[in-house]
Design a protein around this motif. Sequence first.
Motif, PDB file in Angstrom:
ATOM      1  N   ILE A 286       0.932  -0.989  -0.068  1.00 19.71           N
ATOM      2  CA  ILE A 286       0.061  -0.150   0.157  1.00 19.71           C
ATOM      3  C   ILE A 286       0.870   1.191   0.033  1.00 19.71           C
ATOM      4  O   ILE A 286       1.949   1.367   0.857  1.00 19.71           O
ATOM      5  CB  ILE A 286      -0.938   0.172   1.253  1.00 19.71           C
ATOM      6  CG1 ILE A 286      -1.717  -1.201   1.227  1.00 19.71           C
ATOM      7  CG2 ILE A 286      -1.691   1.294   1.171  1.00 19.71           C
ATOM      8  CD1 ILE A 286      -2.576  -1.298   2.695  1.00 19.71           C
TER       9      ILE A 286
ATOM     10  N   VAL B 246      -7.908   3.212   0.795  1.00 17.10           N
ATOM     11  CA  VAL B 246      -7.130   1.895   0.292  1.00 17.10           C
ATOM     12  C   VAL B 246      -7.791   0.841  -0.494  1.00 17.10           C
ATOM     13  O   VAL B 246      -7.545   0.366  -1.504  1.00 17.10           O
ATOM     14  CB  VAL B 246      -6.433   1.417   1.662  1.00 17.10           C
ATOM     15  CG1 VAL B 246      -5.598   0.074   1.322  1.00 17.10           C
ATOM     16  CG2 VAL B 246      -5.648   2.489   2.194  1.00 17.10           C
TER      17      VAL B 246
ATOM     18  N   VAL C  94      -3.201   6.988  -4.813  1.00 13.91           N
ATOM     19  CA  VAL C  94      -3.165   5.685  -3.771  1.00 13.91           C
ATOM     20  C   VAL C  94      -2.930   4.604  -4.566  1.00 13.91           C
ATOM     21  O   VAL C  94      -3.391   4.329  -5.791  1.00 13.91           O
ATOM     22  CB  VAL C  94      -4.731   5.387  -3.359  1.00 13.91           C
ATOM     23  CG1 VAL C  94      -5.023   4.252  -2.649  1.00 13.91           C
ATOM     24  CG2 VAL C  94      -5.071   6.616  -2.868  1.00 13.91           C
TER      25      VAL C  94
ATOM     26  N   VAL D 255      -2.290   0.278  -4.504  1.00 15.25           N
ATOM     27  CA  VAL D 255      -2.393  -0.850  -3.802  1.00 15.25           C
ATOM     28  C   VAL D 255      -1.867  -2.194  -4.866  1.00 15.25           C
ATOM     29  O   VAL D 255      -2.215  -2.228  -6.026  1.00 15.25           O
ATOM     30  CB  VAL D 255      -3.802  -1.317  -3.587  1.00 15.25           C
ATOM     31  CG1 VAL D 255      -3.835  -2.764  -2.862  1.00 15.25           C
ATOM     32  CG2 VAL D 255      -4.187  -0.310  -2.456  1.00 15.25           C
TER      33      VAL D 255
END
Lengths: 256, 267
Positions: B2, B51, B62, B64
């Motif tokens: 992350i 997230v 962001v 991931v």
Amino acid sequence: MKIDNESLAPWYFTIGIFVVWEAVCRLFNVSDFILPAPSQIAVAMVRYWKPLLYNSFVTLWTTLAGFLMAVAFGLFLGLVVGWSKAIYRGLYPVMIGFNSIPKVAVVPILIMWFGIGEIPAILTAFLISFFPIVVNVATGLATIEPELEDVLRALGASKLDVMRKVGIPRSMPYFFGSLKVAITLAFVGAVVSETIGANAGLGHLMTQAGSNFQMPLVFAGLMALAVEGIVMYAVTALIEQRMAGWAFRSQNSAGG
Amino acid sequence: MIKLQDVALAYAGRTGPVLALDGTSIDVARGEFAAVVGPSGCGKSTLMKLVTGLVKPTRGSVEVAGAPVRGPVKVAGMAFQNANLLPWRTVLDNILLPLEIVEPYRSQFRSKKAEFVARAEKLLDTVGLGGFGNRFPWELSGGMQQRASLCRSLIHEPQLLMLDEPFAALDAFTREELWCVMRDVWQRLKFTVVLVTHDLREAVFLADTVHVMSARPGRIIESRRVDFARPRDLEICYEKEFADIVHVLRNKIAQVRQTPAPVEAAS
């Protein structure tokens, strides 16, 4: 003994009411044009059992036909309205407006369109009873816990998935709960329509008997209505218990 | 796993836009157990939503699993303070729910049902709920429901587990028991965890890194490694070094609580 008394209580009360009614009529010598005594009503019921039964049956099937239409349409519209906030916002004022119209006012229009007969009664029953189903189904869908929706969406669930797995099962107790209200309303709708213009049904029978001053028969019609109403309510309540029992059980003993 | 860089998120409040996060950056390595602590209303839950891709940032990026997040990430398991089990499904069917949604399990759900059920039962065993699969949620205590909720978040073997105060509503003993359950499951499967919590002892006991957030608009103001050897025993909670870390974190949060937060603080 206590349980026995409790389960018999409805009978005590029902019989008690009739006994008081009979006593009042005899004591004050009430004319049977004003209020016939239960014994006179019973006589009328025995004497006119054939037309009573026939007209009860007509009212029953018009009510049920209207009710089934309301279930199908109400379920569909409820799912649509609960599906999207925009549709909900757009349709809600329209539905409130429609629901505020006393359906008695619509019956003459229906009679103009479809003529005297069973169709206006069925349609009135339908129009008056679909609303609570729509509202309940939509409420069930709209009150999904946001966290639960997040859990599913974080798994990549589509809107349809969320509806199928959570929304629809969740709204079922609301739906079955609304059936009790809807069947009662449908019954009212059918009888109102028969009273205004029909050639069969309990409403029609009572109007006819009234204009012939046969008050005991009018009241016999009322009795038939009451019995029919109780039976239909009991059947939908039973269906509710069977189909969405989990909602009752989880309320009774929520894990702490 | 992350990577948040200078993320800001504003949403429409009653009296105009509310800035929930501003200038938030955080890094969580693959297989790391990260905890996020902070005063209430600091945007911890917003962080979770960012997230998992449930909301989009107003500014910043962001990432991931090495890819920028554009929608729901589809690999995350989530558990919340409320177990949120479906009351019309048995515990087992509740746990199987993610498999009815996530590919490739979804298309195999019918053909491999027996295998999936076996997997769910094994998971139930691990959290101490063996034999409870056929019960309904309302027959379970709060702690048991929360265990089942954890199983549901793990059944599809997610690479990422997001926990939003999952132990907050439990009594102290059950909570510590579940810490150990979480510790053991994580040790075995080695997925990435982000745990949002108010409980500093919980954060220090479980996590590799504890991130402290400021009051709203939330920002990570301190990230602290916790280097106790694993597997950790509950006993370490009573050791001096443990208490010291908790104490330092506690002071940090007391500090940021001093700065006045806007009234509209519901996250």
